[in-house]
Design a protein around this motif. Sequence first.
Motif, mmCIF file in Angstrom:
data_model
loop_
_atom_site.group_PDB
_atom_site.id
_atom_site.type_symbol
_atom_site.label_atom_id
_atom_site.label_comp_id
_atom_site.label_asym_id
_atom_site.label_seq_id
_atom_site.Cartn_x
_atom_site.Cartn_y
_atom_site.Cartn_z
ATOM 1 N N UNK A 159 -29.218 111.327 39.899
ATOM 2 C CA UNK A 159 -29.434 112.599 39.577
ATOM 3 C C UNK A 159 -29.646 113.568 40.648
ATOM 4 N N UNK A 160 -29.529 114.951 40.440
ATOM 5 C CA UNK A 160 -29.944 115.623 41.349
ATOM 6 C C UNK A 160 -31.510 115.902 41.563
ATOM 7 N N UNK A 161 -31.842 116.400 42.452
ATOM 8 C CA UNK A 161 -33.136 116.426 43.017
ATOM 9 C C UNK A 161 -33.735 117.647 42.285
ATOM 10 N N UNK A 162 -34.922 117.213 41.700
ATOM 11 C CA UNK A 162 -35.455 118.623 40.991
ATOM 12 C C UNK A 162 -36.068 119.732 42.126
ATOM 13 N N UNK A 163 -35.426 121.023 41.686
ATOM 14 C CA UNK A 163 -35.776 122.188 42.760
ATOM 15 C C UNK A 163 -37.139 122.083 43.282
ATOM 16 N N UNK A 164 -38.150 121.970 42.206
ATOM 17 C CA UNK A 164 -39.489 122.229 42.496
ATOM 18 C C UNK A 164 -39.877 121.464 43.770
ATOM 19 N N UNK A 165 -39.292 120.370 44.233
ATOM 20 C CA UNK A 165 -39.656 119.518 45.182
ATOM 21 C C UNK A 165 -39.363 120.203 46.482
ATOM 22 N N UNK A 166 -38.492 121.309 46.731
ATOM 23 C CA UNK A 166 -38.133 122.010 47.758
ATOM 24 C C UNK A 166 -38.136 123.501 47.620
ATOM 25 N N UNK A 167 -39.205 123.871 46.425
ATOM 26 C CA UNK A 167 -39.555 125.370 46.418
ATOM 27 C C UNK A 167 -38.626 126.158 45.938
ATOM 28 N N UNK A 191 -34.505 113.937 37.232
ATOM 29 C CA UNK A 191 -35.660 112.832 36.869
ATOM 30 C C UNK A 191 -36.673 113.046 37.801
ATOM 31 N N UNK A 192 -37.877 113.970 37.429
ATOM 32 C CA UNK A 192 -38.951 114.211 38.317
ATOM 33 C C UNK A 192 -39.725 113.011 38.374
ATOM 34 N N UNK A 193 -39.916 112.034 37.415
ATOM 35 C CA UNK A 193 -40.675 110.881 37.812
ATOM 36 C C UNK A 193 -39.833 110.039 39.001
ATOM 37 N N UNK A 229 -38.386 99.510 40.635
ATOM 38 C CA UNK A 229 -38.390 100.146 39.505
ATOM 39 C C UNK A 229 -39.323 101.610 39.655
ATOM 40 N N UNK A 230 -39.041 102.572 38.898
ATOM 41 C CA UNK A 230 -39.849 103.810 39.040
ATOM 42 C C UNK A 230 -40.966 103.518 38.319
ATOM 43 N N UNK A 231 -42.032 103.885 39.317
ATOM 44 C CA UNK A 231 -43.435 103.776 38.506
ATOM 45 C C UNK A 231 -44.211 105.070 39.352
ATOM 46 N N UNK A 232 -45.585 104.595 39.114
ATOM 47 C CA UNK A 232 -46.563 105.736 39.550
ATOM 48 C C UNK A 232 -46.470 105.723 41.209
ATOM 49 N N UNK A 233 -46.628 106.837 42.037
ATOM 50 C CA UNK A 233 -46.489 106.910 43.151
ATOM 51 C C UNK A 233 -47.415 106.097 44.201
#
Length: 184
Positions: A70-78, A89-91, A47-51
């Motif tokens: 879901x799509x990967x949040x663009x903040x993770x690739x600048x 889903x940022x989490x 399950x999704x949880x703390x890294x």
Amino acid sequence: MTKKIIGIAGNQLLQAAEVFHGNQVTYTPQGFVSAVQAAGGVPLVLPIGPKELAATYIQQIDKLLLAGGQDVAPEFYGQEPHIKLEETNRDRDEFELALIEEALKQNKPIFAVCRGMQLVNVALGGTLYQDLSMYPQWSVSTDNNPLNQSLRRIVLMLNQTVNYQTYMVQLVKSTRTITKHYIL
């Protein structure tokens, strides 16, 4: 012979559904669970949880499976989000990136499907095109849309082959064409 434990990174319904009486739900597609079982493995949904839990999870499994979603949040690739970006889903992104990092540290195999492959790319320093419709000179060949066909084959590094659908994506740089080759 000990059965291999395959950790399947779970997803989460972000909107509570009436069928679950307003509860949020952690899930993975049944096809992955069935494929792991049919190949002689033991599926374990993570399950999704703390890294910070990533190391503990990876220690408990033999191999990691990253599913679509879901799509990967663009903040993770600048990048900044494009208007055509769909649900993220940022989490989940943060947790699965930690799982990938830890799997690499612990030398555990990673099997990635669709979004999972995109996330591996991002984890290794790559970027993504947020929407292929922005590149009309490229063509996408789906050869009868595999998403509407039954699963055909998946090889799970368990020394066994099971009949489920998979496909390999090949980027052909010189022609700017994206093709999919199906393993039957």
